[in-house]
Scaffold this active site. Structure first.
Site, short mmCIF file in Angstrom:
data_model
loop_
_atom_site.label_atom_id
_atom_site.label_comp_id
_atom_site.label_asym_id
_atom_site.label_seq_id
_atom_site.Cartn_x
_atom_site.Cartn_y
_atom_site.Cartn_z
N LYS A 209 2.06 4.64 -1.08
CA LYS A 209 1.69 5.97 -1.63
C LYS A 209 2.20 6.99 -0.94
O LYS A 209 2.62 6.89 0.28
CB LYS A 209 0.11 5.94 -1.50
CG LYS A 209 -0.51 5.57 0.04
CD LYS A 209 -1.98 5.31 -0.06
CE LYS A 209 -2.38 5.14 1.47
NZ LYS A 209 -3.82 4.97 1.49
N ASP B 92 3.10 2.46 8.18
CA ASP B 92 1.90 1.67 7.98
C ASP B 92 2.16 0.08 7.21
O ASP B 92 1.78 -0.02 6.10
CB ASP B 92 0.97 2.34 7.24
CG ASP B 92 -0.44 1.92 7.75
OD1 ASP B 92 -1.58 2.71 7.27
OD2 ASP B 92 -0.59 0.76 8.22
N ASP C 81 0.86 -1.25 0.01
CA ASP C 81 -0.17 0.09 0.11
C ASP C 81 0.73 1.26 0.02
O ASP C 81 0.54 2.21 0.67
CB ASP C 81 -0.92 0.02 1.12
CG ASP C 81 -2.01 0.99 0.89
OD1 ASP C 81 -2.61 1.54 2.04
OD2 ASP C 81 -2.28 1.55 -0.06
N ASN D 34 1.82 7.42 2.90
CA ASN D 34 2.44 6.63 3.86
C ASN D 34 3.94 6.69 3.73
O ASN D 34 4.65 6.07 4.37
CB ASN D 34 2.29 5.14 3.38
CG ASN D 34 0.86 4.66 4.10
OD1 ASN D 34 0.14 5.28 4.88
ND2 ASN D 34 0.06 3.74 3.27
N THR E 184 -4.82 1.17 -2.15
CA THR E 184 -5.59 2.33 -2.58
C THR E 184 -5.54 2.65 -3.86
O THR E 184 -4.48 2.22 -4.69
CB THR E 184 -4.62 3.57 -1.76
OG1 THR E 184 -4.60 3.20 -0.46
CG2 THR E 184 -5.30 4.87 -2.07
N1 LIG Z 1 -0.46 3.78 10.48
C1 LIG Z 1 0.73 4.01 10.95
O1 LIG Z 1 1.38 3.17 11.38
C2 LIG Z 1 0.80 5.47 11.05
N2 LIG Z 1 0.07 6.33 10.96
N3 LIG Z 1 0.61 7.53 11.42
C3 LIG Z 1 0.15 8.89 11.01
C4 LIG Z 1 -0.56 8.75 9.48
C5 LIG Z 1 -1.33 10.02 9.10
C6 LIG Z 1 -1.89 9.97 7.77
N4 LIG Z 1 -0.87 9.30 6.93
C7 LIG Z 1 -0.13 8.18 7.17
C8 LIG Z 1 0.51 8.41 8.70
C9 LIG Z 1 1.90 7.30 11.65
C10 LIG Z 1 2.06 5.90 11.74
C11 LIG Z 1 3.35 5.32 12.23
C12 LIG Z 1 4.24 6.15 13.13
C13 LIG Z 1 4.36 7.75 12.73
C14 LIG Z 1 5.19 8.59 13.20
N5 LIG Z 1 4.95 9.93 12.76
C15 LIG Z 1 3.75 10.41 12.25
N6 LIG Z 1 3.82 11.57 12.05
C16 LIG Z 1 2.89 12.48 11.49
C17 LIG Z 1 3.17 13.75 11.69
C18 LIG Z 1 2.30 14.88 10.94
C19 LIG Z 1 1.26 14.43 10.36
C20 LIG Z 1 1.04 12.87 10.06
C21 LIG Z 1 1.98 11.99 10.64
N7 LIG Z 1 2.86 9.62 11.71
C22 LIG Z 1 3.05 8.28 11.96
#
Ligand SMILES: NC(=O)c1nn(CC2CCNCC2)c2c1CCc1cnc(N=C3C=CCC=C3)nc1-2
Length: 319
Positions: A158, A174, A156, A161, A210
């Site tokens: 994109k 992710d 996935d 991610n 996606t």
């Molecule tokens: N699903 C996950 O593992 C994951 N999801 N996020 C936030 C999502 C927001 C939408 N797009 C994909 C990422 C995270 C992680 C891993 C760990 C992780 C570490 N730092 C951030 N930092 C962000 C900072 C600002 C906006 C979004 C994310 N976000 C994540």
């Protein structure tokens, strides 16, 4: 769900006779101050969290046990944890430090990426120039190469991610929908690696990434391979330079139709070397598609360093 990660702290204990012992302790939810929500998935929420002892900031992914059980997602949770456990030492992949749980939830303590999503940075810039596309493309490719070498297919990929750390370097995240092939380093025969040998049918049958980035073989044969990540890579390179993905239509179904018919074109002025590279990644037959090795040798990446040197480079200014 065995917690993972060495004891991450020690506590000084004095017994009745005044003897002092240093007890190894695992962190728990009380060791963190939870801040804003960074993202929400179908069965997880990711928070900004600060370790109260070290004041270090992390992203903590919280999964609610009863929701996972109700939605029969236990397999996904274990796939993600096993995937993250295999992808431990690459600068381009969000690192899992340790996990813990309490009576209601499971917790993954992960790298915090303060630069947000590559998609957000691209939207602000409109399009990337060739230099920025080469840098971010090379970092994403280096991380894909490492994943595949550890028997992991992301499935996935994109721009949402692809996160960015404080140096604006790539951190892929992710892995909840990843596919684990047999770990090439694992000496045990396939039948002895429970849940690791790859896909179980219902996960394979039900999963599609996606719409805009999903590969044609995933739509037609329901089969994913490392070539599926290369298809997504081609879509990302196109999008960085064009400002939009190659396959986008009014509905998911129409987008899928464009993909399986390879219906896309390049905007005027699209750089020729990049166009040639994208055309060799967006090939319907996965067996004919470019591999990581082909891409690294392609003219578009001529002179580009990969490996350790690449991760020491300063991120180019986004014009
Ligand atoms: N699903 C996950 O593992 C994951 N999801 N996020 C936030 C999502 C927001 C939408 N797009 C994909 C990422 C995270 C992680 C891993 C760990 C992780 C570490 N730092 C951030 N930092 C962000 C900072 C600002 C906006 C979004 C994310 N976000 C994540």
């Amino acid at each position: 769900w065995k917690d993972r990660g060495a004891a991450v702290g020690v506590r000084r204990e004095v017994d009745a006779d005044g003897r002092v012992t240093m007890k190894p302790v695992k962190k728990g939810v009380r060791d963190f101050t939870f801040g804003r929500i960074l993202g929400e998935g179908s069965y997880s929420t990711v928070y900004l969290a600060t370790d109260r002892q070290t004041l270090r900031e992390y992203a903590v992914k919280v999964l609610e046990k009863k929701h996972i059980i109700k939605e029969k997602k236990i397999k996904y949770v274990n796939i993600e944890k096993n995937t993250l456990n295999r992808l431990t030492e690459h600068p381009g992949i969000v690192r899992l430090y340790y996990t813990f749980q309490d009576e209601t939830s499971l917790y993954y303590v992960l790298d915090l990426c303060t630069g947000g999503e590559l998609l957000g940075v691209l939207k602000k810039a409109g399009t990337f120039d060739v230099e920025c596309t080469r840098f971010y493309g090379a970092q994403i490719l280096d991380a894909i190469d490492y994943m595949h070498s550890r028997g992991i297919i992301h499935r996935d990929l994109k721009p949402e991610n692809v996160l960015l750390d404080e140096q604006m370097h790539v951190k892929i995240t992710d892995f909840g929908t990843a596919k684990l092939l047999r770990d090439p380093r694992d000496p045990r025969p396939p039948e002895e690696t429970p849940g690791q040998s790859g896909e179980d049918d219902e996960r394979a049958a039900s999963f599609v990434g996606t719409a805009e980035y999903v590969s044609p073989e995933l739509l037609t044969e329901k089969s994913a391979s490392t070539a599926s990540d290369i298809w997504a890579f081609g879509c990302i390179i196109y999008q960085l330079l064009a400002g939009r993905p190659p396959f986008k239509a009014g509905t998911e179904y129409l987008t899928f139709q464009k993909i399986v018919k390879l219906e896309y074109e390049f905007p005027p002025g699209f750089p020729p070397a990049a166009r040639d590279l994208v055309e060799r990644c967006l090939v319907l037959d996965p067996a004919q598609r470019f591999t990581v090795e082909h891409i690294k040798k392609h003219e578009f990446f001529a002179g580009q360093m990969f490996g350790k040197e690449l991760w020491r480079m300063k991120a180019p200014r986004l014009r």
